[in-house]
Scaffold this motif. Structure first.
Motif, mmCIF file in Angstrom:
data_model
loop_
_atom_site.group_PDB
_atom_site.id
_atom_site.type_symbol
_atom_site.label_atom_id
_atom_site.label_comp_id
_atom_site.label_asym_id
_atom_site.label_seq_id
_atom_site.Cartn_x
_atom_site.Cartn_y
_atom_site.Cartn_z
ATOM 1 N N TYR A 208 0.794 -1.229 0.000
ATOM 2 C CA TYR A 208 0.000 0.000 0.000
ATOM 3 C C TYR A 208 0.831 1.286 0.000
ATOM 4 C CZ TYR A 208 -3.158 -3.739 1.151
ATOM 5 O OH TYR A 208 -3.835 -4.934 1.117
ATOM 6 N N GLY A 209 2.130 1.142 -0.334
ATOM 7 C CA GLY A 209 2.942 2.316 -0.619
ATOM 8 C C GLY A 209 3.461 3.095 0.570
ATOM 9 N N PHE A 210 3.846 2.409 1.652
ATOM 10 C CA PHE A 210 4.428 3.072 2.819
ATOM 11 C C PHE A 210 5.885 2.656 2.989
ATOM 12 C CE2 PHE A 210 0.065 3.804 3.840
ATOM 13 C CZ PHE A 210 0.024 4.855 4.733
ATOM 14 N N GLN A 211 6.713 3.591 3.432
ATOM 15 C CA GLN A 211 8.048 3.252 3.896
ATOM 16 C C GLN A 211 7.905 2.869 5.362
ATOM 17 O OE1 GLN A 211 11.025 6.323 3.580
ATOM 18 N NE2 GLN A 211 12.624 5.075 4.505
ATOM 19 N N VAL A 212 8.321 1.681 5.708
ATOM 20 C CA VAL A 212 8.123 1.166 7.061
ATOM 21 C C VAL A 212 9.471 1.042 7.767
ATOM 22 C CG1 VAL A 212 7.291 -0.775 8.436
ATOM 23 C CG2 VAL A 212 6.034 -0.065 6.382
ATOM 24 N N VAL A 213 9.537 1.578 8.985
ATOM 25 C CA VAL A 213 10.757 1.497 9.785
ATOM 26 C C VAL A 213 10.385 1.023 11.188
ATOM 27 C CG1 VAL A 213 12.792 2.696 10.632
ATOM 28 C CG2 VAL A 213 11.693 3.464 8.516
ATOM 29 N N GLY A 214 10.971 -0.091 11.623
ATOM 30 C CA GLY A 214 10.702 -0.618 12.960
ATOM 31 C C GLY A 214 11.919 -0.484 13.848
ATOM 32 N N LEU A 215 11.688 -0.113 15.086
ATOM 33 C CA LEU A 215 12.797 0.111 16.016
ATOM 34 C C LEU A 215 13.503 -1.188 16.379
ATOM 35 C CD1 LEU A 215 14.401 2.015 17.816
ATOM 36 C CD2 LEU A 215 12.597 1.830 19.546
ATOM 37 N N GLN A 216 12.763 -2.287 16.544
ATOM 38 C CA GLN A 216 13.343 -3.537 17.026
ATOM 39 C C GLN A 216 13.599 -4.565 15.932
ATOM 40 O OE1 GLN A 216 10.365 -3.442 20.697
ATOM 41 N NE2 GLN A 216 11.687 -5.213 20.804
ATOM 42 N N GLY A 217 13.460 -4.222 14.686
ATOM 43 C CA GLY A 217 13.603 -5.228 13.650
ATOM 44 C C GLY A 217 12.339 -6.065 13.536
ATOM 45 N N LEU A 232 17.286 6.144 14.626
ATOM 46 C CA LEU A 232 15.906 6.306 14.181
ATOM 47 C C LEU A 232 15.380 7.695 14.540
ATOM 48 C CD1 LEU A 232 13.491 5.189 12.771
ATOM 49 C CD2 LEU A 232 12.861 3.924 14.842
ATOM 50 N N ALA A 233 15.815 8.228 15.662
ATOM 51 C CA ALA A 233 15.423 9.588 16.048
ATOM 52 C C ALA A 233 15.892 10.593 14.993
ATOM 53 C CB ALA A 233 15.999 9.940 17.414
ATOM 54 N N GLN A 234 17.111 10.419 14.513
ATOM 55 C CA GLN A 234 17.633 11.323 13.493
ATOM 56 C C GLN A 234 16.868 11.153 12.176
ATOM 57 O OE1 GLN A 234 20.042 13.737 14.143
ATOM 58 N NE2 GLN A 234 19.186 14.452 12.188
ATOM 59 N N PHE A 235 16.496 9.925 11.859
ATOM 60 C CA PHE A 235 15.694 9.657 10.656
ATOM 61 C C PHE A 235 14.358 10.398 10.731
ATOM 62 C CE2 PHE A 235 12.250 7.200 8.718
ATOM 63 C CZ PHE A 235 12.692 7.057 7.414
ATOM 64 N N ILE A 236 13.717 10.343 11.885
ATOM 65 C CA ILE A 236 12.428 11.017 12.083
ATOM 66 C C ILE A 236 12.570 12.526 11.893
ATOM 67 C CG2 ILE A 236 10.697 11.599 13.850
ATOM 68 C CD1 ILE A 236 11.172 8.706 14.931
ATOM 69 N N ILE A 237 13.646 13.061 12.429
ATOM 70 C CA ILE A 237 13.892 14.509 12.291
ATOM 71 C C ILE A 237 14.157 14.872 10.831
ATOM 72 C CG2 ILE A 237 15.463 16.383 12.920
ATOM 73 C CD1 ILE A 237 15.890 14.835 15.609
ATOM 74 N N ASP A 238 14.992 14.087 10.170
ATOM 75 C CA ASP A 238 15.343 14.372 8.771
ATOM 76 C C ASP A 238 14.128 14.293 7.857
ATOM 77 O OD1 ASP A 238 17.959 14.678 9.555
ATOM 78 O OD2 ASP A 238 18.587 12.655 8.922
ATOM 79 N N LYS A 239 13.259 13.339 8.126
ATOM 80 C CA LYS A 239 12.082 13.126 7.273
ATOM 81 C C LYS A 239 10.865 13.924 7.747
ATOM 82 C CE LYS A 239 13.945 10.026 4.516
ATOM 83 N NZ LYS A 239 14.100 10.243 3.053
ATOM 84 N N LEU A 258 11.958 6.469 22.177
ATOM 85 C CA LEU A 258 12.246 7.066 20.883
ATOM 86 C C LEU A 258 11.694 8.488 20.805
ATOM 87 C CD1 LEU A 258 13.257 6.873 17.950
ATOM 88 C CD2 LEU A 258 11.069 5.789 17.365
ATOM 89 N N GLN A 259 10.498 8.687 21.296
ATOM 90 C CA GLN A 259 9.900 10.024 21.298
ATOM 91 C C GLN A 259 10.748 11.000 22.109
ATOM 92 O OE1 GLN A 259 6.328 10.611 23.657
ATOM 93 N NE2 GLN A 259 5.427 11.932 22.067
ATOM 94 N N LYS A 260 11.238 10.565 23.261
ATOM 95 C CA LYS A 260 12.073 11.426 24.104
ATOM 96 C C LYS A 260 13.395 11.751 23.415
ATOM 97 C CE LYS A 260 10.131 9.898 28.534
ATOM 98 N NZ LYS A 260 10.386 9.175 29.816
ATOM 99 N N ALA A 261 13.948 10.788 22.704
ATOM 100 C CA ALA A 261 15.204 11.018 21.983
ATOM 101 C C ALA A 261 15.014 12.067 20.892
ATOM 102 C CB ALA A 261 15.715 9.710 21.386
ATOM 103 N N VAL A 262 13.871 12.031 20.229
ATOM 104 C CA VAL A 262 13.568 13.031 19.195
ATOM 105 C C VAL A 262 13.380 14.402 19.831
ATOM 106 C CG1 VAL A 262 11.875 13.744 17.468
ATOM 107 C CG2 VAL A 262 12.551 11.346 17.628
ATOM 108 N N GLN A 263 12.632 14.439 20.908
ATOM 109 C CA GLN A 263 12.382 15.705 21.602
ATOM 110 C C GLN A 263 13.665 16.328 22.140
ATOM 111 O OE1 GLN A 263 9.480 14.318 24.442
ATOM 112 N NE2 GLN A 263 7.732 14.857 23.126
ATOM 113 N N ALA A 264 14.620 15.478 22.539
ATOM 114 C CA ALA A 264 15.897 15.978 23.057
ATOM 115 C C ALA A 264 16.687 16.737 21.996
ATOM 116 C CB ALA A 264 16.733 14.819 23.593
ATOM 117 N N GLU A 265 16.356 16.469 20.733
ATOM 118 C CA GLU A 265 17.015 17.162 19.620
ATOM 119 C C GLU A 265 16.210 18.372 19.140
ATOM 120 O OE1 GLU A 265 20.040 16.458 18.474
ATOM 121 O OE2 GLU A 265 20.200 14.879 19.999
#
Length: 306
Positions: A208-217, A232-239, A258-265
């Motif tokens: 269905y056309g999504f790029q999927v990224v999982g934290l734990q594989g 993954l936090a940096q990926f979220i910020i970049d995208k 993961l959310q906290k890691a993104v917020q820390a940036e």
């Protein structure tokens, strides 16, 4: 010690299958069906209806990657006329049990309905394939046909009922696929990035056309490290990903970290909701069946990422 425990379990299973099988036949005359995951349990009930008796090993919120058979499960298995399971090492800790059972009970890996050339490769599983095949509705149709074929073979007296239920259910799957495609079409293509606790949604992304990224594989048995979270936090910020998602069968602490890691940036990312990945919702709820689960997931994803 672990080796001794495994041998003990195997002996219990073999003893039960050798001595108890004929003593535990159900008296109602119905085909006795045992299933593993909630998705397969739901499917068996949809096709078999009142003509079969279905006993599922796993309930809502249960992680099949880590599931271990209990004494009660062994009892269910000894009474089964057929056991339907996903295969592809989704039920990793039950593989040895199913292999021991093959001489006594029909065990059917429903994943065999799908051409291996169409499967997504994975180094995380002994099968070398991603087992989360139910997230491609087209594949679920093939599995529906496979399960119906098996039931017809085991209980030919109810073949007409099984085929009628199959026709109805396949039509519902067709309608579901059209509905979710319409919903997904409202989300811009550059926003179709799905970040979850583990890679359960690769078949969904491919279909269905999504790029999927999982934290734990692909397997929840694989722990995410600090570097995984940071990357993954940096990926979220970049995208510029707007939302990330918890899964019902995986502890939410990984996504919260993961959310906290993104917020820390200095970037804000929301938790867009809880998705049903390796198990359905509670019985009696709209998410407690495959059709409702799929609809809920797509609505949750699209609404959060818009």
């Amino acid at each position: 010690m672990k080796v001794i425990q495994k041998i003990g379990v195997a002996l219990v299973v073999l003893i039960c299958f050798g001595s108890c099988k004929n003593q535990n036949q159900n008296q109602n005359g119905k085909l006795q069906v045992v299933t593993t995951t909630t998705m397969i349990t739901d499917l068996a009930k949809q096709i078999g209806g009142e003509a079969i008796e279905v006993k599922g090993l796993m309930g809502a919120g249960v992680d099949p990657h880590l599931y271990k058979a209990s004494a009660g499960d062994v009892t269910k298995l000894t009474q089964a006329d057929v056991v339907f399971y996903n295969g592809l090492h989704l039920e990793g800790k039950l593989v040895d049990v199913f292999e021991k059972m093959q001489q006594q009970t029909n065990t059917v890996a429903l994943s065999q309905a799908i051409d291996k050339k169409k499967l997504i490769g994975s180094e995380y599983f002994a099968s070398n394939f991603d087992p989360h095949i139910w997230f491609n509705i087209g594949y679920w149709k093939l599995i529906t046909q496979q399960l119906t074929k098996e039931l017809c073979s085991l209980d030919p007296d109810n073949q007409k009922l099984f085929k009628k239920n199959e026709e109805r259910y396949l039509a519902q799957l067709d309608e579901l696929e059209q509905q979710i495609k319409t919903k997904i079409a409202t989300l811009p293509k550059d926003k179709r990035i799905l970040v979850t606790a583990h890679d359960a949604f690769n078949y969904f992304g491919e279909a269905y056309g999504f790029q999927v990224v999982g934290l734990q594989g692909l397997s929840t048995a694989t722990e995410a490290g600090v570097q995984d979270v940071q990357n993954l936090a940096q990926f979220i910020i970049d995208k510029r990903v707007k939302a990330i998602f918890i899964e019902s069968s995986v502890p939410k602490r990984t996504i919260e970290a993961l959310q906290k890691a993104v917020q820390a940036e200095g970037f804000e990312v929301a938790i867009g909701g809880t998705l049903y990945s390796d198990a359905l919702g509670n019985p009696g709820t709209s998410e407690g069946n495959y059709l409702g689960m799929f609809t809920y997931n797509v609505n949750t994803i699209v609404d959060a990422l818009k």
